[in-house]
Design a protein around this motif. Sequence first.
Motif, PDB file in Angstrom:
ATOM      1  N   ILE A  55     -38.014  19.081  27.667  1.00 44.58           N
ATOM      2  CA  ILE A  55     -36.908  19.895  28.177  1.00 44.58           C
ATOM      3  C   ILE A  55     -36.563  19.469  29.603  1.00 44.58           C
ATOM      4  O   ILE A  55     -35.386  19.348  29.971  1.00 44.58           O
ATOM      5  N   ILE A  56     -37.577  19.217  30.400  1.00 42.50           N
ATOM      6  CA  ILE A  56     -37.350  18.752  31.773  1.00 42.50           C
ATOM      7  C   ILE A  56     -36.636  17.404  31.765  1.00 42.50           C
ATOM      8  O   ILE A  56     -35.727  17.161  32.576  1.00 42.50           O
ATOM      9  N   ASP A  57     -37.020  16.534  30.843  1.00 40.90           N
ATOM     10  CA  ASP A  57     -36.367  15.224  30.737  1.00 40.90           C
ATOM     11  C   ASP A  57     -34.882  15.376  30.404  1.00 40.90           C
ATOM     12  O   ASP A  57     -34.041  14.632  30.936  1.00 40.90           O
ATOM     13  N   ILE A  58     -34.563  16.320  29.529  1.00 45.60           N
ATOM     14  CA  ILE A  58     -33.161  16.575  29.199  1.00 45.60           C
ATOM     15  C   ILE A  58     -32.404  16.989  30.453  1.00 45.60           C
ATOM     16  O   ILE A  58     -31.293  16.507  30.725  1.00 45.60           O
ATOM     17  N   TRP A  59     -33.002  17.875  31.221  1.00 45.20           N
ATOM     18  CA  TRP A  59     -32.364  18.348  32.459  1.00 45.20           C
ATOM     19  C   TRP A  59     -32.115  17.197  33.427  1.00 45.20           C
ATOM     20  O   TRP A  59     -31.027  17.076  33.997  1.00 45.20           O
ATOM     21  N   GLN A  60     -33.108  16.342  33.581  1.00 51.04           N
ATOM     22  CA  GLN A  60     -32.963  15.220  34.510  1.00 51.04           C
ATOM     23  C   GLN A  60     -31.833  14.290  34.063  1.00 51.04           C
ATOM     24  O   GLN A  60     -31.010  13.850  34.864  1.00 51.04           O
ATOM     25  N   THR A  61     -31.801  13.988  32.788  1.00 51.08           N
ATOM     26  CA  THR A  61     -30.801  13.054  32.267  1.00 51.08           C
ATOM     27  C   THR A  61     -29.416  13.670  32.265  1.00 51.08           C
ATOM     28  O   THR A  61     -28.441  13.061  32.731  1.00 51.08           O
ATOM     29  N   ARG A  62     -29.326  14.887  31.738  1.00 49.25           N
ATOM     30  CA  ARG A  62     -28.021  15.509  31.526  1.00 49.25           C
ATOM     31  C   ARG A  62     -27.386  15.962  32.830  1.00 49.25           C
ATOM     32  O   ARG A  62     -26.167  15.829  33.016  1.00 49.25           O
ATOM     33  N   ASN A  63     -28.169  16.499  33.743  1.00 52.48           N
ATOM     34  CA  ASN A  63     -27.589  17.091  34.943  1.00 52.48           C
ATOM     35  C   ASN A  63     -27.668  16.186  36.159  1.00 52.48           C
ATOM     36  O   ASN A  63     -26.657  15.869  36.769  1.00 52.48           O
ATOM     37  N   THR A  64     -28.866  15.757  36.520  1.00 52.55           N
ATOM     38  CA  THR A  64     -28.981  14.902  37.700  1.00 52.55           C
ATOM     39  C   THR A  64     -28.340  13.541  37.445  1.00 52.55           C
ATOM     40  O   THR A  64     -27.621  13.018  38.305  1.00 52.55           O
TER      41      THR A  64
END
Length: 204
Positions: free
Chosen positions: A62-71
Amino acid sequence: MTATASHRIRATREVWLDAAYELFVADGIDAVKIMPLAKKLNLTRTGFYWHFKDVSELHNAIIDIWQTRNTGIILQRCEAPANNLCAALFNLIDCWIDNDLFDAPLDLAIRNWARNDSALEALVAETDDARLEAVVKMFERFGQTSKIAHYRALTVILTQTGYHSMRFNESRQQRAIAGCYYVEVFAGEVPRQQDKDAFLARHE
């Protein structure tokens, strides 16, 4: 197609991760557990372990998704071609208007989780630094001095973070119109009409 075959097709890593994402955004990280996910998907918990070693690995995904999608999208938008500062800011503000570019509920859920997880809190701080640095460089690219670039960039980041945390109820068009005024404030200059028109047309 038999029910068993249907389950085999559905029981992919992405299916589990999508369900975890939905629970996380709606109810927080404490809701992301194997049995609730299995029940939500009408699958056995055994299937979970085909794709994840444990629930911690799922949390990290889930954290990886956040990093890729948002940052990732913020960094890309800050580096996108633009003829002037206002046009560059419009490229960035696209992220906070188009939900397909930037996932505001996910960003907020991650920040809420980080309040009770010191390792994630450190990662969020590191990520925020990376986002800020990208926006600073965007301002510097158009001739802003380092100190002014820093505080203008910080204003952009804090405004948008606050905007989402306060959950302003606006339509996409209303937010796009507001974006034209924000760009003027952030840049300290009036955007060219052609840049405003192109920006608004993207969000009709």
